[in-house]
Design a protein around this motif. Structure first.
Motif, PDB file in Angstrom:
ATOM      1  N   GLU A 171      57.011   1.002  26.053  1.00  0.00           N
ATOM      2  CA  GLU A 171      58.468   1.047  27.021  1.00  0.00           C
ATOM      3  C   GLU A 171      58.817  -0.122  28.388  1.00  0.00           C
ATOM      4  O   GLU A 171      59.516  -0.215  28.629  1.00  0.00           O
ATOM      5  CB  GLU A 171      57.586   2.844  27.771  1.00  0.00           C
ATOM      6  CG  GLU A 171      58.286   3.895  27.200  1.00  0.00           C
ATOM      7  CD  GLU A 171      58.012   5.319  28.024  1.00  0.00           C
ATOM      8  OE1 GLU A 171      57.929   5.686  28.520  1.00  0.00           O
ATOM      9  OE2 GLU A 171      58.185   5.953  26.801  1.00  0.00           O
ATOM     10  N   GLU A 212      59.760  -2.796  26.794  1.00  0.00           N
ATOM     11  CA  GLU A 212      61.276  -2.834  26.348  1.00  0.00           C
ATOM     12  C   GLU A 212      61.961  -3.265  27.665  1.00  0.00           C
ATOM     13  O   GLU A 212      62.804  -3.845  27.582  1.00  0.00           O
ATOM     14  CB  GLU A 212      61.239  -1.495  25.957  1.00  0.00           C
ATOM     15  CG  GLU A 212      63.037  -1.746  25.500  1.00  0.00           C
ATOM     16  CD  GLU A 212      62.969  -0.001  24.582  1.00  0.00           C
ATOM     17  OE1 GLU A 212      64.303  -0.061  23.929  1.00  0.00           O
ATOM     18  OE2 GLU A 212      63.035   0.946  24.839  1.00  0.00           O
ATOM     19  N   LEU A 216      62.917  -4.681  19.012  1.00  0.00           N
ATOM     20  CA  LEU A 216      63.650  -4.360  18.095  1.00  0.00           C
ATOM     21  C   LEU A 216      63.999  -3.827  16.776  1.00  0.00           C
ATOM     22  O   LEU A 216      63.386  -3.073  16.203  1.00  0.00           O
ATOM     23  CB  LEU A 216      65.505  -4.136  18.548  1.00  0.00           C
ATOM     24  CG  LEU A 216      65.652  -4.006  19.944  1.00  0.00           C
ATOM     25  CD1 LEU A 216      67.476  -4.567  20.441  1.00  0.00           C
ATOM     26  CD2 LEU A 216      65.363  -2.534  20.362  1.00  0.00           C
ATOM     27  N   TRP A 217      63.006  -4.921  16.358  1.00  0.00           N
ATOM     28  CA  TRP A 217      62.822  -5.500  14.829  1.00  0.00           C
ATOM     29  C   TRP A 217      61.464  -5.469  14.630  1.00  0.00           C
ATOM     30  O   TRP A 217      61.360  -4.365  13.377  1.00  0.00           O
ATOM     31  CB  TRP A 217      63.535  -7.239  14.498  1.00  0.00           C
ATOM     32  CG  TRP A 217      62.675  -7.024  13.371  1.00  0.00           C
ATOM     33  CD1 TRP A 217      61.144  -7.445  13.438  1.00  0.00           C
ATOM     34  CD2 TRP A 217      62.655  -7.341  12.214  1.00  0.00           C
ATOM     35  NE1 TRP A 217      60.536  -8.150  11.514  1.00  0.00           N
ATOM     36  CE2 TRP A 217      62.101  -7.390  10.978  1.00  0.00           C
ATOM     37  CE3 TRP A 217      63.549  -6.125  11.385  1.00  0.00           C
ATOM     38  CZ2 TRP A 217      62.087  -7.226   9.830  1.00  0.00           C
ATOM     39  CZ3 TRP A 217      63.880  -6.320   9.865  1.00  0.00           C
ATOM     40  CH2 TRP A 217      63.612  -6.244   8.943  1.00  0.00           C
ATOM     41  N   THR A 264      59.495  -2.777  16.403  1.00  0.00           N
ATOM     42  CA  THR A 264      59.416  -1.720  17.180  1.00  0.00           C
ATOM     43  C   THR A 264      60.413  -0.343  15.601  1.00  0.00           C
ATOM     44  O   THR A 264      60.587   0.789  16.093  1.00  0.00           O
ATOM     45  CB  THR A 264      59.494  -0.927  18.099  1.00  0.00           C
ATOM     46  OG1 THR A 264      60.922  -1.859  18.558  1.00  0.00           O
ATOM     47  CG2 THR A 264      58.740  -2.165  18.842  1.00  0.00           C
ATOM     48  N   GLY A 265      61.239  -1.262  15.076  1.00  0.00           N
ATOM     49  CA  GLY A 265      61.794  -0.514  13.835  1.00  0.00           C
ATOM     50  C   GLY A 265      63.406   0.510  14.221  1.00  0.00           C
ATOM     51  O   GLY A 265      63.852   1.307  14.024  1.00  0.00           O
ATOM     52  N   LYS A 266      63.365   0.091  15.930  1.00  0.00           N
ATOM     53  CA  LYS A 266      65.043   0.168  16.350  1.00  0.00           C
ATOM     54  C   LYS A 266      66.251  -0.669  15.686  1.00  0.00           C
ATOM     55  O   LYS A 266      66.543  -1.989  15.997  1.00  0.00           O
ATOM     56  CB  LYS A 266      64.675  -0.005  17.091  1.00  0.00           C
ATOM     57  CG  LYS A 266      63.983   0.460  18.369  1.00  0.00           C
ATOM     58  CD  LYS A 266      63.611   0.509  20.267  1.00  0.00           C
ATOM     59  CE  LYS A 266      62.749   1.883  20.213  1.00  0.00           C
ATOM     60  NZ  LYS A 266      62.791   1.913  22.180  1.00  0.00           N
ATOM     61  N   TYR A 267      66.333  -0.823  14.499  1.00  0.00           N
ATOM     62  CA  TYR A 267      67.529  -1.108  13.465  1.00  0.00           C
ATOM     63  C   TYR A 267      68.667  -1.349  14.286  1.00  0.00           C
ATOM     64  O   TYR A 267      69.503  -2.762  14.007  1.00  0.00           O
ATOM     65  CB  TYR A 267      67.310  -1.258  12.242  1.00  0.00           C
ATOM     66  CG  TYR A 267      65.641  -1.203  11.692  1.00  0.00           C
ATOM     67  CD1 TYR A 267      64.814  -3.013  11.970  1.00  0.00           C
ATOM     68  CD2 TYR A 267      65.202  -0.276  10.768  1.00  0.00           C
ATOM     69  CE1 TYR A 267      63.687  -2.837  11.110  1.00  0.00           C
ATOM     70  CE2 TYR A 267      63.849  -1.193  10.544  1.00  0.00           C
ATOM     71  CZ  TYR A 267      63.572  -1.865  11.088  1.00  0.00           C
ATOM     72  OH  TYR A 267      61.976  -1.867  10.183  1.00  0.00           O
ATOM     73  N   GLU A 268      68.993  -0.309  14.021  1.00  0.00           N
ATOM     74  CA  GLU A 268      70.397  -0.008  14.645  1.00  0.00           C
ATOM     75  C   GLU A 268      71.078  -0.623  16.125  1.00  0.00           C
ATOM     76  O   GLU A 268      71.941  -1.250  16.221  1.00  0.00           O
ATOM     77  CB  GLU A 268      70.876   1.580  14.858  1.00  0.00           C
ATOM     78  CG  GLU A 268      70.803   1.988  13.716  1.00  0.00           C
ATOM     79  CD  GLU A 268      71.410   3.723  13.793  1.00  0.00           C
ATOM     80  OE1 GLU A 268      71.767   4.065  14.279  1.00  0.00           O
ATOM     81  OE2 GLU A 268      71.668   4.357  12.754  1.00  0.00           O
ATOM     82  N   ASP A 269      69.865  -0.866  17.021  1.00  0.00           N
ATOM     83  CA  ASP A 269      70.043  -0.928  18.434  1.00  0.00           C
ATOM     84  C   ASP A 269      70.400  -2.524  18.205  1.00  0.00           C
ATOM     85  O   ASP A 269      71.224  -3.051  18.704  1.00  0.00           O
ATOM     86  CB  ASP A 269      69.065  -0.561  19.218  1.00  0.00           C
ATOM     87  CG  ASP A 269      68.841   0.765  19.809  1.00  0.00           C
ATOM     88  OD1 ASP A 269      70.118   1.154  19.568  1.00  0.00           O
ATOM     89  OD2 ASP A 269      68.364   0.956  20.377  1.00  0.00           O
TER      90      ASP A 269
END
Length: 276
Positions: free
Chosen positions: A36, A39, A63-64, A66-71
């Motif tokens: 957190e 980020e 983001l990549w 941590t798997g936050k692909y849509e963001d």
């Protein structure tokens, strides 16, 4: 701890803070597993200086990882819209995300320019190896890229990325008026991944995951070609509740998929129609 204290001491609280300090704090917190905080500082660096590629790539890499692909995809779209062009690292990331989302052809279209580039990282090499082998059936260049990825990535990184990128291509063929899956192709792919070091559990998951994706694509094709909203499917494989649940999620985005208990479970029975 010392690096964190030094960097935090440089945050003056003034109106225009140094984005480099926030970027480096992001790296420190990411390494410590405090995601957190990492980020927050990566985004802070980017917002203070959005035109600086280093800070954009810092957010995107976070983001990549941590798997936050849509963001990440949204940020890439905004960057491309505002600047008209992406950096090489941003292009590679865009291709990787398309791959993870299952858009294999689009991923290859984006990443193929890095086939002759020294800029590609180990992850890109591994994804291209997977695409060339399974999508383009080019075994030799695929194996060369696989070896390159092993050189560029640590053993832990290689195993982690390999589990993300391997997939199977399911194809059907007709013989004697009978349609069948090309099982030989599936077995060959499974053997290749096994030799590359994929464990049995992950290999099994990949086989099922790719099969569900194949079925979902076939169902979507039927919907488009016959202009229907509802699909009723049956067959002995769909007696597996987990398989059916996953197929239902994958194929219910643009319509409905139903399992009719009144239909016989007979290996081949699949019915399409506009009825309830």
């Amino acid at each position: 701890e010392k690096a964190e204290r030094v960097l935090r001491s440089q945050l003056c609280g003034c109106e225009k803070e140094d984005p480099a300090v926030h970027y480096n704090l992001g790296l420190v917190y990411f390494k410590k597993g405090e995601l957190e905080k990492a980020e927050y500082h990566f985004y802070k660096a980017y917002l203070l200086s959005p035109e600086e590629a280093l800070f954009r790539e810092g957010v995107l890499s976070f983001l990549w990882e941590t798997g936050k692909y849509e963001d990440a995809e949204v940020l890439l779209e905004e960057t491309e819209s505002l600047r008209g062009v992406l950096t090489s690292r941003e292009k590679m990331l865009k291709g990787k995300i398309k791959f993870i989302k299952g858009e294999k052809e689009e991923a290859f279209r984006i990443l193929k320019e890095f086939l002759d580039s020294r800029e590609r990282d180990g992850e890109t090499s591994l994804i291209l190896a997977s695409l060339l082998k399974n999508l383009k059936n080019q075994k030799e260049p695929s194996e060369a890229l696989l070896l390159e990825a092993k050189r560029k990535l640590s053993a832990e990184q290689f195993e982690k990325v390999l589990k993300k990128v391997f997939f199977f291509i399911y194809k059907v063929f007709k013989k004697n008026n009978k349609t069948s899956l090309d099982y030989l192709m599936i077995i060959r792919s499974a053997m290749s991944f096994k030799l590359a070091g994929i464990d049995d559990l992950t290999l099994s998951y990949g086989i099922i995951e790719s099969f569900v994706e194949f079925l979902a694509n076939e169902i979507e094709s039927v919907r488009e070609n016959f202009n229907i909203d509802l699909v009723v499917a049956s067959g002995s494989m769909l007696e597996n509740k987990k398989l059916f649940a996953k197929l239902s999620v994958e194929s219910s985005i643009n319509g409905s998929l139903y399992f009719n208990n009144q239909l016989l479970v007979d290996e081949a029975n699949i019915t399409y129609g506009d009825y309830c």
